[in-house]
Write an enzyme that holds these catalytic residues in place. Structure first.
Site, PDB file in Angstrom:
ATOM      1  N   GLU A 166      -0.056  -8.357  -6.293  1.00  0.00           N
ATOM      2  CA  GLU A 166      -1.378  -8.866  -5.819  1.00  0.00           C
ATOM      3  C   GLU A 166      -1.988  -7.902  -5.002  1.00  0.00           C
ATOM      4  OE1 GLU A 166      -0.833 -13.874  -6.288  1.00  0.00           O
ATOM      5  OE2 GLU A 166      -1.295 -13.106  -4.238  1.00  0.00           O
ATOM      6  N   CYS A 167      -3.381  -7.420  -5.447  1.00  0.00           N
ATOM      7  CA  CYS A 167      -3.974  -6.736  -4.392  1.00  0.00           C
ATOM      8  C   CYS A 167      -3.285  -5.474  -3.563  1.00  0.00           C
ATOM      9  CB  CYS A 167      -4.557  -7.526  -3.183  1.00  0.00           C
ATOM     10  SG  CYS A 167      -6.130  -6.941  -2.457  1.00  0.00           S
ATOM     11  N   ALA A 168      -2.928  -5.604  -2.671  1.00  0.00           N
ATOM     12  CA  ALA A 168      -1.959  -4.521  -1.984  1.00  0.00           C
ATOM     13  C   ALA A 168      -0.930  -4.047  -2.767  1.00  0.00           C
ATOM     14  CB  ALA A 168      -1.432  -5.140  -0.498  1.00  0.00           C
TER      15      ALA A 168
END
Length: 466
Positions: A354-356
């Site tokens: 997720e994301c990072a």
């Protein structure tokens, strides 16, 4: 029935001192020998890291948008198990909810779901008698019980006297008065406060200072009396095991590599799932690891800034959010771990990012070499992308079948090119499909709270067993 004494800490807007008061209360009560539990309304990952430092228990989130209204009280009861008092820090202003949906998801909404009294924090900078009008407005506008006020950033004895007289005019008890104090300030950067895990000793000092400020300026006995005024909650605490069992039953599973209750048949069969952590990957909800364990996994942690290999026997990997853009040089320098992650992906092991995590799996981040699992480039930008997303799964993956609907949250100042692979992860209104599903990899900008989707953990563990 759950009878945990509890308060919700709210304010008129962001930046008025909710984090200082909530964290300070947790630290001060813990220093007095009490077992306290901290919670944060909304999706914010950072404030709970300070709550955790203050009280020695996982800081948890309560977000009706991410998990649904019905789970808020059960998740609270789960997180408050064994605690003598619970402090719930609000989000933004008391009645600020999800855009276009009134106060849904707001601090007031969660206070109602928990039947909890509200302690209102007022930034008194530049205010005098007008604080009475502010308090009167907030007390009369909605249906929560505003039980008292903490006056923050008070400048002098005379200033305090004026404010106390104003509060008395509208019958609002003053529970505490906090003077301006630089020691409690928490540094910020492009996505808000710096997580406690990144500040190490400085974060401990800041939490200690918050605790001392609250111990000095707040009547803890009165706050505890307010917390004890909360009535019992007719709710059963959330259980990761029960959630996984229900997800298995909903999927029609009985004996598909896992027992019907969602757990491994033998302890020796438990697949190892590594969860990225450390200063670069600080964003995660405590319930995710609990669900993975309940689904049969052995959950271990890996720090991509320090560890040069995945934990022995790793059969799956979860990489949540954080700040890889701040640690790009260090992540790029850890070639052994990047190679190990690329090999894990090549073996079709389940990887949820997720994301990072999406940025780390990309080919590069701001020109620095990352894992190269995804054929994509990531860069830091000036544009903040923020908000809830009602999304649908475009491609079947280790997490979800195509067509699965979720509510997630975006929070980043980066961009990935391309924004989607041949098999995208999610789509939502107003944006083209985004994210990547390839082999066992599911990578996207969308943050999800797995307590609202316990089947994700079951699918992840089943894939790791394959």
């Amino acid at each position: 029935m759950v009878n945990t004494p509890r308060i919700v800490v709210a304010a008129a807007a962001s930046g008025h001192g909710k984090t200082t008061v909530a964290t300070g209360l947790l630290a001060a009560l813990t220093a007095r020998g009490m077992t306290a539990a901290g919670f944060k309304v909304g999706p914010d990952y950072i404030d709970p890291t300070y709550h955790s430092l203050a009280c020695g228990r996982p800081g948890r989130n309560l977000d009706p948008s991410l998990v649904g209204e019905d789970l808020v009280a059960p998740l609270f009861a789960h997180g408050a198990t064994g605690a003598q008092v619970a402090v719930v820090e609000g989000v933004m202003g008391l009645y600020d909810g999800r855009s276009g949906e009134g106060d849904f998801g707001s601090t007031a909404h969660v206070a109602r779901l928990l039947d909890a009294p509200v302690v209102f924090v007022v930034d008194a900078t530049g205010q005098g008698r007008s604080v009475a009008a502010l308090l009167h407005g907030f007390r009369s506008f909605g249906s929560v019980r505003l039980a008292g006020v903490v006056l923050n950033r008070v400048g002098s004895d005379r200033h305090e006297e004026i404010l106390r007289e104003a509060c008395e005019e509208v019958g609002t008890p003053v529970l505490g008065v906090l003077r301006r104090a630089g020691a409690v300030a928490v540094p910020s950067r492009h996505l808000g406060l710096v997580p406690a895990a990144e500040r190490s000793g400085a974060a401990v000092d800041a939490v200690r200072a918050m605790g001392a400020l609250v111990e000095d300026g707040v009547d803890l006995g009165e706050v505890l009396a307010v917390a004890h005024s909360a009535p019992p909650l007719a709710v059963t605490p959330w259980s990761a095991a029960e959630a996984v069992r229900a997800a298995a039953e909903a999927a029609g599973a009985r004996q598909a590599g896992l027992e019907a209750d969602g757990t491994s048949a033998e302890a020796g069969d438990r697949p190892v799932i590594a969860v990225a952590g450390g200063p670069a990957f600080t964003f995660g909800y405590a319930e995710q690891a609990e669900l993975l364990r309940a689904a049969g996994a052995e959950v271990v942690h890996v720090d991509p800034l320090r560890d040069e290999a995945l934990p022995r026997g790793t059969a799956g990997l979860v990489v949540g959010g954080g700040f890889p853009e701040v640690y790009g040089d260090e992540l790029a320098a850890n070639k052994p771990l990047r190679d190990a992650v690329r090999a894990l992906a090549a073996a079709n092991a389940p990887i949820a990012a997720e994301c990072a995590g999406l940025l780390w799996l990309a080919r590069s981040l701001d020109g620095r070499e990352m894992c190269g699992v995804l054929d994509a480039e990531a860069v830091l930008t000036e544009r903040l992308t923020l908000g809830y997303r009602d999304a649908v799964a475009v491609s079947g993956s280790v997490l979800a079948d195509p067509g699965t609907r979720v509510t997630g949250h975006e929070f980043h100042r980066t961009a990935v090119t391309p924004q989607a692979g041949p098999s995208p992860a999610w789509a939502w209104r107003g944006r083209s499909a985004e994210g990547f599903v390839q082999g066992g990899v599911h990578a996207s900008y969308l943050h999800l709270h797995w307590a609202g989707h316990p089947g994700f953990a079951r699918r992840m563990v089943r894939a790791a067993c394959a």
